[in-house]
Enzyme design. Structure first.
Site, PDB file in Angstrom:
ATOM      1  N   TYR A  42       3.450   6.283  -8.060  1.00  0.00           N
ATOM      2  CA  TYR A  42       2.357   5.887  -7.152  1.00  0.00           C
ATOM      3  C   TYR A  42       2.387   6.719  -5.872  1.00  0.00           C
ATOM      4  O   TYR A  42       1.353   7.180  -5.385  1.00  0.00           O
ATOM      5  CB  TYR A  42       2.486   4.395  -6.829  1.00  0.00           C
ATOM      6  CG  TYR A  42       1.540   3.931  -5.741  1.00  0.00           C
ATOM      7  CD1 TYR A  42       0.189   3.750  -6.009  1.00  0.00           C
ATOM      8  CD2 TYR A  42       2.004   3.695  -4.444  1.00  0.00           C
ATOM      9  CE1 TYR A  42      -0.680   3.339  -5.004  1.00  0.00           C
ATOM     10  CE2 TYR A  42       1.142   3.288  -3.435  1.00  0.00           C
ATOM     11  CZ  TYR A  42      -0.200   3.114  -3.716  1.00  0.00           C
ATOM     12  OH  TYR A  42      -1.059   2.722  -2.729  1.00  0.00           O
ATOM     13  N   SER A 124      -0.251   2.612   9.441  1.00  0.00           N
ATOM     14  CA  SER A 124      -1.385   2.335   8.554  1.00  0.00           C
ATOM     15  C   SER A 124      -1.942   0.924   8.751  1.00  0.00           C
ATOM     16  O   SER A 124      -1.197  -0.023   9.004  1.00  0.00           O
ATOM     17  CB  SER A 124      -0.927   2.493   7.099  1.00  0.00           C
ATOM     18  OG  SER A 124      -1.890   1.966   6.220  1.00  0.00           O
ATOM     19  N   TYR A 147      -8.773   1.443   9.085  1.00  0.00           N
ATOM     20  CA  TYR A 147      -9.831   1.434   8.068  1.00  0.00           C
ATOM     21  C   TYR A 147     -10.900   0.496   8.593  1.00  0.00           C
ATOM     22  O   TYR A 147     -10.632  -0.702   8.799  1.00  0.00           O
ATOM     23  CB  TYR A 147      -9.313   0.911   6.724  1.00  0.00           C
ATOM     24  CG  TYR A 147      -8.531   1.923   5.923  1.00  0.00           C
ATOM     25  CD1 TYR A 147      -9.086   3.158   5.592  1.00  0.00           C
ATOM     26  CD2 TYR A 147      -7.252   1.636   5.474  1.00  0.00           C
ATOM     27  CE1 TYR A 147      -8.370   4.094   4.846  1.00  0.00           C
ATOM     28  CE2 TYR A 147      -6.530   2.560   4.722  1.00  0.00           C
ATOM     29  CZ  TYR A 147      -7.110   3.787   4.414  1.00  0.00           C
ATOM     30  OH  TYR A 147      -6.397   4.701   3.677  1.00  0.00           O
ATOM     31  N   THR A 173      -9.692   6.563   9.452  1.00  0.00           N
ATOM     32  CA  THR A 173      -9.698   7.318   8.185  1.00  0.00           C
ATOM     33  C   THR A 173     -11.033   7.110   7.494  1.00  0.00           C
ATOM     34  O   THR A 173     -11.429   5.972   7.219  1.00  0.00           O
ATOM     35  CB  THR A 173      -8.545   6.852   7.276  1.00  0.00           C
ATOM     36  OG1 THR A 173      -7.323   7.094   7.960  1.00  0.00           O
ATOM     37  CG2 THR A 173      -8.547   7.609   5.961  1.00  0.00           C
ATOM     38  N   LYS A 246      -9.682  11.009  10.662  1.00  0.00           N
ATOM     39  CA  LYS A 246      -8.823  11.607   9.621  1.00  0.00           C
ATOM     40  C   LYS A 246      -9.610  11.714   8.311  1.00  0.00           C
ATOM     41  O   LYS A 246     -10.329  10.780   7.945  1.00  0.00           O
ATOM     42  CB  LYS A 246      -7.592  10.715   9.427  1.00  0.00           C
ATOM     43  CG  LYS A 246      -6.664  11.124   8.287  1.00  0.00           C
ATOM     44  CD  LYS A 246      -5.382  10.310   8.362  1.00  0.00           C
ATOM     45  CE  LYS A 246      -4.410  10.680   7.253  1.00  0.00           C
ATOM     46  NZ  LYS A 246      -4.750  10.078   5.969  1.00  0.00           N
ATOM     47  N   HIS A 270      -6.202  13.313   2.271  1.00  0.00           N
ATOM     48  CA  HIS A 270      -5.456  12.099   1.930  1.00  0.00           C
ATOM     49  C   HIS A 270      -4.301  12.434   0.971  1.00  0.00           C
ATOM     50  O   HIS A 270      -3.947  11.634   0.097  1.00  0.00           O
ATOM     51  CB  HIS A 270      -6.404  11.081   1.282  1.00  0.00           C
ATOM     52  CG  HIS A 270      -6.190   9.661   1.721  1.00  0.00           C
ATOM     53  ND1 HIS A 270      -6.934   9.049   2.679  1.00  0.00           N
ATOM     54  CD2 HIS A 270      -5.306   8.717   1.311  1.00  0.00           C
ATOM     55  CE1 HIS A 270      -6.544   7.797   2.836  1.00  0.00           C
ATOM     56  NE2 HIS A 270      -5.546   7.569   2.017  1.00  0.00           N
ATOM     57  N   ARG A 273      -5.337  12.221  -2.649  1.00  0.00           N
ATOM     58  CA  ARG A 273      -5.402  10.878  -3.227  1.00  0.00           C
ATOM     59  C   ARG A 273      -6.806  10.294  -3.196  1.00  0.00           C
ATOM     60  O   ARG A 273      -6.991   9.120  -3.510  1.00  0.00           O
ATOM     61  CB  ARG A 273      -4.436   9.948  -2.485  1.00  0.00           C
ATOM     62  CG  ARG A 273      -2.981  10.355  -2.663  1.00  0.00           C
ATOM     63  CD  ARG A 273      -2.069   9.619  -1.706  1.00  0.00           C
ATOM     64  NE  ARG A 273      -1.839   8.240  -2.051  1.00  0.00           N
ATOM     65  CZ  ARG A 273      -0.893   7.816  -2.878  1.00  0.00           C
ATOM     66  NH1 ARG A 273      -0.098   8.685  -3.470  1.00  0.00           N
ATOM     67  NH2 ARG A 273      -0.736   6.538  -3.137  1.00  0.00           N
ATOM     68  N   GLY A 302      -1.213  17.252   4.414  1.00  0.00           N
ATOM     69  CA  GLY A 302      -1.418  17.569   2.993  1.00  0.00           C
ATOM     70  C   GLY A 302      -0.481  18.671   2.558  1.00  0.00           C
ATOM     71  O   GLY A 302      -0.722  19.842   2.860  1.00  0.00           O
TER      72      GLY A 302
HETATM   73  C1  LIG Z   1       1.740   6.237  -0.680  1.00  0.00           C
HETATM   74  C2  LIG Z   1       0.700   6.750   0.286  1.00  0.00           C
HETATM   75  C3  LIG Z   1      -0.033   5.858   1.048  1.00  0.00           C
HETATM   76  C4  LIG Z   1      -0.982   6.311   1.960  1.00  0.00           C
HETATM   77  N1  LIG Z   1      -1.643   5.414   2.738  1.00  0.00           N
HETATM   78  C5  LIG Z   1      -2.531   5.855   3.662  1.00  0.00           C
HETATM   79  C6  LIG Z   1      -3.174   4.944   4.534  1.00  0.00           C
HETATM   80  O1  LIG Z   1      -2.948   3.742   4.498  1.00  0.00           O
HETATM   81  N2  LIG Z   1      -4.080   5.444   5.420  1.00  0.00           N
HETATM   82  C7  LIG Z   1      -4.358   6.790   5.508  1.00  0.00           C
HETATM   83  O2  LIG Z   1      -5.179   7.200   6.321  1.00  0.00           O
HETATM   84  N3  LIG Z   1      -3.739   7.673   4.710  1.00  0.00           N
HETATM   85  C8  LIG Z   1      -2.826   7.240   3.802  1.00  0.00           C
HETATM   86  N4  LIG Z   1      -2.175   8.136   3.013  1.00  0.00           N
HETATM   87  C9  LIG Z   1      -2.435   9.579   3.184  1.00  0.00           C
HETATM   88  C10 LIG Z   1      -1.489  10.173   4.239  1.00  0.00           C
HETATM   89  O3  LIG Z   1      -1.770   9.682   5.523  1.00  0.00           O
HETATM   90  C11 LIG Z   1      -1.579  11.689   4.296  1.00  0.00           C
HETATM   91  O4  LIG Z   1      -2.927  12.069   4.473  1.00  0.00           O
HETATM   92  C12 LIG Z   1      -1.010  12.396   3.068  1.00  0.00           C
HETATM   93  O5  LIG Z   1       0.088  11.691   2.544  1.00  0.00           O
HETATM   94  C13 LIG Z   1      -0.588  13.802   3.452  1.00  0.00           C
HETATM   95  O6  LIG Z   1      -0.112  14.515   2.355  1.00  0.00           O
HETATM   96  P1  LIG Z   1       1.462  14.640   2.008  1.00  0.00           P
HETATM   97  O7  LIG Z   1       1.861  13.335   1.410  1.00  0.00           O
HETATM   98  O8  LIG Z   1       1.499  15.774   1.057  1.00  0.00           O
HETATM   99  O9  LIG Z   1       2.207  14.905   3.306  1.00  0.00           O
HETATM  100  C14 LIG Z   1      -1.210   7.703   2.100  1.00  0.00           C
HETATM  101  C15 LIG Z   1      -0.452   8.603   1.348  1.00  0.00           C
HETATM  102  C16 LIG Z   1       0.497   8.138   0.457  1.00  0.00           C
HETATM  103  C17 LIG Z   1       1.319   9.143  -0.317  1.00  0.00           C
END
Ligand SMILES: Cc1cc2nc3c(=O)[nH]c(=O)nc-3n(C[C@H](O)[C@H](O)[C@H](O)COP(=O)(O)O)c2cc1C
Length: 377
Positions: A42, A124, A147, A173, A246, A270, A273, A302
């Site tokens: 995940y 978050s 959010y 975001t 973001k 993200h 994601r 990222g």
């Molecule tokens: C498990 C997980 C949960 C995340 N949850 C959020 C979140 O709640 N809000 C958000 O803006 N980004 C979320 N992100 C995105 C991260 O803020 C970020 O953009 C991203 O992880 C950056 O890439 P990297 O993991 O390669 O460093 C999440 C990423 C992951 C891996």
């Protein structure tokens, strides 16, 4: 039948840094020993077929750092100014939801690591610990990732909670209105465990109205509740804190956000994601920097795994970067100690790049420090 995942760690988090951690990226591999397989899938996975998640990493390999000789760097440092604040180094902790998946102490451990390393933590909306507890443990610089909620009352309540807890900026975001499934997480049988709860939303959740039989669950369902420009403009009237956005990938969006009064943008997909197949964030950075001009705050996330990645992002126009997955990996391996160690390693790796490239300060890092990797020439 897919069983709900057991997120109990395969191996309990260590009280010491494991001997095989020699660089920040080593936490990525080590975390496989500490996280349940489905939880790891995940966290590590992107959406869909993981194309964008892979591209985020690959984009850094397309650039080489050009070293310089004999330059004086002994007064060097990594300090940066972002808007009104000065940070000790250009690495922030990206908002990462549901940190209890990685460690029982979850966001509290991450906050302590941030405090110990002078790092700005972005908490978050989907944290598993209360905003008050997280803020109390985080250091001087802590921001809240918002959010926008389907109802303005719920958004206002969340904002007030974050402001009262002492968060110093709001990061909205905007790229995740639709949660696109990660095929790798689904295949691993991932289900959010019952004890991983977004506690700060618990009282705000509202049922969605039923859809007409011929309605699209995307257009009339999810997207009907998604934020739009009016919602963002409204948000700006609701807080005196700096507001960042973001999830920006298009230069025109960055320009429009700048014109709307947003304090800075985070170039991000993200972590691959949201929609799979969008461009890597690094590949959009230079165009966004050129569109908003040299003085507008631009961050990037990222794919950051190494100090060299940070250096390359700064050279291509970012003022600072955020790390997402690395913090979950380090958290699972050694809790607060692991996250603090990972941040210390990243900073040291960046300092080595700066020194060898003849850059005493972050301001000295620019596009002339890079050239396309030989395979791209
Ligand atoms: C498990 C997980 C949960 C995340 N949850 C959020 C979140 O709640 N809000 C958000 O803006 N980004 C979320 N992100 C995105 C991260 O803020 C970020 O953009 C991203 O992880 C950056 O890439 P990297 O993991 O390669 O460093 C999440 C990423 C992951 C891996």
């Amino acid at each position: 039948m897919i069983m709900s995942t057991d997120h109990v760690a395969l191996q309990p988090a260590s009280n010491a840094i494991p001997a095989d951690i020699r660089c920040a990226q080593d936490y990525e591999l080590a975390a496989r020993r500490y996280m349940a397989e489905a939880s790891y899938a995940y966290v590590a996975g992107g959406s869909g077929h993981d194309e964008t998640a892979a591209d985020n990493r690959a984009a850094f390999a397309q650039w080489s750092i050009v070293p310089r000789l004999l330059r004086p760097v002994s007064d060097g440092h990594t300090r940066i100014s972002l808007g009104a604040v000065t940070l000790a180094h250009p690495v922030l902790l990206a908002p990462v939801a549901f940190q209890r998946l990685a460690h029982d102490a979850a966001e509290i451990a991450t906050a302590r690591a941030a405090a110990a390393t002078d790092t700005c933590m972005v908490c978050s909306t989907l944290a598993t610990r209360t905003l008050e507890d997280i803020a109390r443990n985080a250091g001087q610089h802590k921001w809240f990732q918002l959010y926008l909620q389907p109802s303005r009352d719920a958004t206002r309540a969340l904002l007030a909670k974050a402001e009262q807890a002492g968060f110093g900026a709001i990061v909205v975001t905007l790229d995740a209105s639709i949660q696109v499934a990660s095929l790798s997480a689904l295949r691993a049988g991932f289900r959010m465990p019952a004890d991983c709860v977004a506690v700060n939303l618990a009282l705000l959740a509202q049922p969605m109205p039923p859809l007409a039989p011929d309605a699209s669950p995307i257009f009339q369902g999810t997207m009907a509740a998604a934020p739009n420009w009016q919602d963002l403009e409204w948000l700006l009237t609701q807080t005196h804190l700096p507001v960042w956005v973001k999830g920006v990938l298009h230069p025109d969006d960055a320009v429009a956000l700048q014109a709307a009064g947003i304090d800075g943008v985070i170039v991000s997909n993200h972590g691959g994601r949201t929609l799979d197949s969008v461009p890597s964030s690094l590949s959009m950075l230079a165009a966004i920097r050129s569109a908003v001009g040299p003085n507008y705050p631009v961050l990037l996330d990222g794919g950051i795994r190494r100090g060299a990645d940070i250096f390359k992002a700064l050279a291509l126009g970012a003022d600072a970067v955020l790390v997402g997955r690395l913090q979950m990996y380090a958290l699972s391996v050694a809790g607060a100690l692991g996250v603090a160690h990972m941040l210390k390693l990243l900073r040291e790796e960046l300092e080595i790049c700066m020194a060898m490239a003849g850059c005493a300060t972050v301001d000295d890092i620019d596009a002339a420090c890079l050239q396309p990797h030989y395979s791209r020439l």
